[in-house]
Design an enzyme around this catalytic site. Structure first.
Site, short mmCIF file in Angstrom:
data_model
loop_
_atom_site.label_atom_id
_atom_site.label_comp_id
_atom_site.label_asym_id
_atom_site.label_seq_id
_atom_site.Cartn_x
_atom_site.Cartn_y
_atom_site.Cartn_z
N HIS A 262 0.84 -1.20 0.00
CA HIS A 262 0.00 0.00 0.00
C HIS A 262 0.88 1.26 0.00
CE1 HIS A 262 -3.62 2.39 1.16
NE2 HIS A 262 -2.71 3.14 1.75
N GLU A 263 1.83 1.30 0.92
CA GLU A 263 2.70 2.49 1.00
C GLU A 263 3.57 2.61 -0.25
OE1 GLU A 263 1.77 4.48 3.12
OE2 GLU A 263 0.70 3.15 4.49
N HIS A 266 1.71 4.59 -2.76
CA HIS A 266 1.86 6.02 -2.49
C HIS A 266 3.25 6.50 -2.93
CE1 HIS A 266 -1.86 6.73 -0.34
NE2 HIS A 266 -1.60 5.83 0.59
N GLU A 292 -4.86 7.80 -2.83
CA GLU A 292 -5.35 6.49 -2.38
C GLU A 292 -5.62 5.56 -3.57
OE1 GLU A 292 -5.69 4.89 0.63
OE2 GLU A 292 -4.49 6.56 1.33
ZN ZN Z 1 -3.02 5.23 2.06
#
Ligand code: ZN
Length: 498
Positions: A262-263, A266, A292
């Protein structure tokens, strides 16, 4: 002065402000990753001094003068206009709030955090209610100072997602809810149950090796970023200095892996911004929903796919032979895609997660319109949790007191998570239409096509387009929950509703 000279002055000033902002972030990262316990006070002083310098730079009257000149200039290019528009927004934010208000709000936000932490520990909503009332009042006053009187909740949403409104979100979430609630019921009633406790005893050392290989293969550039350990995973920094964190749980190896992916999503976005434009609208991200969408797309559409695991399962088994011996390929894949309604948002799977967000949006909106009073929140939360998730919280700790956001006055933030999920699914199907063999790429460990496509169409665009315009431009249609619903039905229907 000629337009080009004024424009150059403006962008140079914006880049200085941005550089100071990245220092604030860097200190924040350091605080969560490295700071010795005894240095908290000293760090608070450093942060305060830097915040003052940042505010002085951002509210420099010269910026106001350049903006006035450029706004009156009809010869600006579209890119220049985007830069000026975004700079105006930031400049107004820095100059139109009275210093006293900013000070009071910061103090209230810090008090609010501690009051929330106490209230949560003691399951004492009544002790927290005055903080929430005060935070709402501050939010409304702030909206008023910036010219959003009467549209206070829209102002809060716009802080996180420029251009988005409560009316648009209400329509999108309404459609999503209608399709999602029945799907969650069907999955909950299904006979197929994942063995979520099958993966145990994964050493942090082995996990570290595995997630480094995975994130590097996805395209994260470790020459221009790093990953460390913190209590709560996050990603900060931008351009060629992106700092991600994760955490290791020996009994929940999928938690650290998926947090890290997830990171990474980003981080890939921040690394993909155009270096020469960092700090202007052409080189900053487009808002939280778009951010997101990037983290969710890599975490969910990519890393929960069969293709991805065809590539990485052998390596996982090689690193953890004993821990994976009794788990079949299908069991592993089902554990990766476990769905089970829970009361806690941060523990939720990707199917039910959206319902947690819809719940918060509906309550926030009513708080701002006055349809719901702060005192009525716990009961309204319980009713909504039952209607959406089929679960009623036994106490407020697992209900209205579970999230930190409102304690610091962060209203209008929650919707971004779900809008990001919608955009991720919409981008995913567009990418698949352009390259149907995408999952075959993944099975070979090749993620370059997808990353390059996102680089070009999303990352390199900076803030030229808001979430709605970006969806239209990249996918050829309006942002819609249809794609997310289709994706969830396809992926989870195949696993649970056979
Ligand atoms: Zn996030």
């Amino acid at each position: 002065m000629a337009t080009e000279t004024v424009y150059a002055e403006l962008t140079a000033a914006l880049k200085r402000v941005h550089a100071l902002g990245t220092l604030v972030e860097l200190l924040g990262w350091d605080e969560q990753v490295n700071l010795p316990e005894g240095a908290a006070e000293q760090r608070a002083g450093q942060q305060a001094a830097l915040a003052e310098a940042l505010h002085a730079a951002a509210s420099d009257a010269k910026i106001g003068g350049w903006l006035a000149t450029l706004e009156a200039d009809a010869t600006l290019s579209d890119d220049q206009r985007a830069v000026v528009k975004n700079a105006r927004r930031d400049y107004d934010h820095a100059t139109r709030l009275p210093a006293e208000f900013v000070r009071d709000k910061a103090a209230q936000s810090s008090r609010g955090y501690h009051a929330w932490a106490r209230a949560r520990a003691a399951d004492d909503f009544a002790g927290y209610a005055p903080v929430l009332r005060k935070n709402l009042e501050f939010a409304k006053r702030e909206a008023g100072y910036l010219g959003w009187g009467g549209r206070e909740y829209d102002y809060m949403i716009d802080q996180h997602d420029p251009g988005m409104t409560a009316a648009v979100i209400e329509r999108l979430f309404g459609e999503l809810k209608a399709g999602l609630v029945p799907l969650v019921r069907e999955i909950a009633a299904a006979r197929v149950k994942p063995r979520t406790d099958a993966l145990r005893g994964f050493s942090p050392e082995g996990q570290r090796v595995f997630l480094r290989e995975v994130t590097e293969r996805l395209g994260f550039d470790y020459q221009r970023g790093r990953i460390d350990v913190s209590l709560h995973p996050f990603c900060s920094g931008t351009g060629s200095d992106v700092r991600m964190t994760t955490r290791f749980k020996e009994q929940e190896p999928l938690d650290s892996l998926f947090s890290a992916i997830h990171e990474t999503g980003h981080g890939l976005y921040e690394q993909g911004l155009v270096a020469e434009h960092l700090g202007t609208a052409l080189g900053v991200h487009a808002g939280m929903a778009v951010h997101e969408s990037q983290s969710r797309l890599w975490e969910n559409q990519v890393a929960r796919s069969r293709g991805f695991w065809q590539c990485f399962e052998p390596r996982l088994r090689e690193l953890f032979p004993a821990q994976t011996a009794a788990v079949s390929t299908d069991e592993l894949y089902l554990a990766i895609n476990a769905v089970e309604p829970t009361l806690i948002r941060v523990d939720a799977d990707e199917v039910t997660y959206n319902l947690h967000i819809i719940l918060r949006f509906e309550l926030e909106k009513k708080l701002f319109t006055g349809e719901l009073a702060v005192d009525g929140l716990p009961a309204a939360w319980r009713t909504a949790a039952q209607a959406l998730l089929g679960l009623t919280p036994a106490n407020d700790r697992v209900g209205v007191l579970q999230d930190v956001h409102w304690s610091g006055g962060s209203f209008g933030y929650f919707p971004s998570y779900c809008l990001g999920n919608m955009l991720a699914a919409q981008l995913w199907y567009r990418a698949l239409a352009l390259r149907p063999a995408l999952e075959d790429d993944f099975a070979r460990g090749d993620f370059r096509w997808l990353l390059n496509w996102l680089r070009e169409n999303v990352h390199a665009q900076g803030r030229r387009f808001d979430a709605l315009a970006l969806a239209r431009r990249v996918t050829g249609e309006e942002l819609s929950p249809r794609h997310l619903l289709r994706y969830l039905r396809e992926r989870y229907g195949a696993l649970y509703l056979r």
